[in-house]
Scaffold this active site. Sequence first.
Site, PDB file in Angstrom:
ATOM      1  N   ASP A 458      -5.592  -1.417   0.798  1.00 49.77           N
ATOM      2  CA  ASP A 458      -6.636  -0.841  -0.059  1.00 49.77           C
ATOM      3  C   ASP A 458      -7.929  -0.471   0.661  1.00 49.77           C
ATOM      4  O   ASP A 458      -8.746   0.247   0.090  1.00 49.77           O
ATOM      5  CB  ASP A 458      -6.956  -1.796  -1.213  1.00 49.77           C
ATOM      6  CG  ASP A 458      -5.872  -1.776  -2.282  1.00 49.77           C
ATOM      7  OD1 ASP A 458      -5.076  -0.821  -2.290  1.00 49.77           O
ATOM      8  OD2 ASP A 458      -5.812  -2.713  -3.092  1.00 49.77           O
ATOM      9  N   HIS A 528       0.929  -3.490   0.313  1.00 46.94           N
ATOM     10  CA  HIS A 528       1.639  -3.687  -0.949  1.00 46.94           C
ATOM     11  C   HIS A 528       2.066  -2.342  -1.527  1.00 46.94           C
ATOM     12  O   HIS A 528       1.517  -1.289  -1.178  1.00 46.94           O
ATOM     13  CB  HIS A 528       0.764  -4.437  -1.960  1.00 46.94           C
ATOM     14  CG  HIS A 528      -0.550  -3.754  -2.235  1.00 46.94           C
ATOM     15  ND1 HIS A 528      -1.617  -3.814  -1.364  1.00 46.94           N
ATOM     16  CD2 HIS A 528      -0.959  -2.980  -3.277  1.00 46.94           C
ATOM     17  CE1 HIS A 528      -2.625  -3.108  -1.854  1.00 46.94           C
ATOM     18  NE2 HIS A 528      -2.256  -2.587  -3.018  1.00 46.94           N
ATOM     19  N   ARG A 538       4.663   1.366 -18.035  1.00 43.11           N
ATOM     20  CA  ARG A 538       4.010   0.196 -17.441  1.00 43.11           C
ATOM     21  C   ARG A 538       2.506   0.404 -17.462  1.00 43.11           C
ATOM     22  O   ARG A 538       2.000   1.374 -16.886  1.00 43.11           O
ATOM     23  CB  ARG A 538       4.495   0.016 -15.999  1.00 43.11           C
ATOM     24  CG  ARG A 538       3.751  -0.995 -15.155  1.00 43.11           C
ATOM     25  CD  ARG A 538       4.125  -0.754 -13.699  1.00 43.11           C
ATOM     26  NE  ARG A 538       3.589  -1.710 -12.762  1.00 43.11           N
ATOM     27  CZ  ARG A 538       2.411  -1.601 -12.152  1.00 43.11           C
ATOM     28  NH1 ARG A 538       1.611  -0.575 -12.429  1.00 43.11           N
ATOM     29  NH2 ARG A 538       2.010  -2.498 -11.269  1.00 43.11           N
TER      30      ARG A 538
END
Length: 624
Positions: A458, A528, A538
């Site tokens: 990130d 990730h 979702r």
Amino acid sequence: VLQRAGCLQRCLGRRLRPAPSAHRASRAVRRDFERREPYNYLQVAFFQLKKLDQAVSAAHTFFVANPQHLQMREDIEKYRRMSGVKSDSFQDLEATPHWEAYETGVQHYDADEYLQAVARLEESLSEALSALEECRALCEGPWEDEDEEEEMQPGLYEAIAAHYIQVLKCRQQCVLEIATKPGRISATEDFIPSHLDLLQFAYSQVGNQTLAAECAASYLLFYPTDETMLEKMEQYRTELGEDAAVTARQSIQHYVQRSLMEKKLIYYAVEHLGETFNDPDLWTPDELIPENLKEKYREDQEKQKQETLDVEEREKRAGPLPFEGIAVTMDSQQMNGTQRVVFDRVLTESECKDLLRLTKAAGEAGDGYRARRSPHTPHERFEALTVLKAMQLAQNGDVEWRDAKLLLQASEKSRKIVESYFTPGKKLHFSFTHLVCRRAVDGEQEGRMDLSHPVHADNCLLDPEGQECWKEPPAYVYRDYSGILYLNDDFQGGGLFFTEMDTVTVTAEVRPKCGRLVAFSSGKENPHGVWAVSRGRRCAIALWYTHSQEHAEQERVKAEELLKQRAVEQDQPDGDKPQRTDRSSRSSSEPRAPSRAAKPADQRQKPGLDRKQHPKVLRARDEF
């Protein structure tokens, strides 16, 4: 004398063209070429001219240096699906020989293929030294960068000194240029010495102790007190015999001696002429550096050590959670990593339903919340809502105020939990808050091989081949922690997973469910991704945090102001409330917000193959 020299130089330039110089192009032009921007435009031009192979090569060349560029990623995927496009057209037209050889050599080295590794690493070292000479030659030219105009020197000798100090500093920085992977900003540390370290081991593994010793001796010119290498040198001398002459390579001796001489001159200028210098090398001997600079360096190191707490110690002293009923389901040890945690019961089932209702109402209202194809895969639709947009929709009567308010409250609750667990006593600010839904596209899931969100970190650009994560733009380098607060589990796939730096070896997985919060540090320690959503929808609140107040989320401040304004209006007598006609009967008393914000005048559309299907400008703070 200087005026006459300038006049002659201009005349010669008109007749003979200017001498090559690293300084003739402006900083902006150099930056565009470093980022390979021309190839962005070239691929569109070639595509329009129906020259597909050249368009593909231009697109690939740009994408290698800009892997985060969403439009180009889509263009590349389109090219791969086109008939008539050759696979060998996907080539990097700007590939530098020494980097190609280096990366291939390291791959052979990691695979224990030492004979092949030696050949490619030797090629890389030779090409790197050659590229270094070309770079140094360009440092000789006149300085004509309008962005960095030097102050006029008081006299001729000072002007001459200033020019040659600039030339020396430029030459020293060349090692950073050759050590920087194309398209990156950060250089690989100890690029030249690392070649010698790898080569000495590879030669020893193939049984060539003579060349292994030569490489070890060459490495010791950079780090003469390195204990491990000194031990290896003793071992090589024993194996070769005491009479064997072991000397460093001539090319490396020349490189080190020349660099040290230049550093001496530059540091003299730093100490006595008020110059500044960022030494590009870690191996510079301490005795060369002026005492006042050593002191500053020690202070910086101490400060950095103070700020960088040991990760294990930080987790050991995790503070108590600020809310009752929340459970730590998995910690870093259970997730096979560092700075990772999963909390459950952060939200109730009722709160999850209210937030899901917010996404549904916002989708029905439209106004910027229409589902669009996911930026990461053509097999999913993507919906997203910021806290400010939620408040504006509530103000317009499109969604319930209490649902929009709940989005603010749920994200703030998550922030307090993450702050108390990871950084007790140190303030975490929101960097960005995003309510995101990913929906599987019916009829497009069969044979699907891609991910809902590719593996990434990130706050840095993940480089699996180099086993590195480059903390530089376009990554959000100021982000410190990340979180995902899940709202539902009635879908198939869509789980979060963590990997090693290779982006392939999965170390932990987290299954979404209502009220589950997964939080982790944003750096290279936590690559990730998200498995494909193959059925259903979702939804989750994506959260990013920063210690830097200057990068705090401004949309959140505006959203809180709208909420306060709403509270003030509710406290007013009925006769004082502004009257208007609204699309909804629920909130007729709230004033209408503008339907969309004005765009800055300086936003430009980047080239792309299909401009009609995409917004002109991607939001800079969007999740992707």
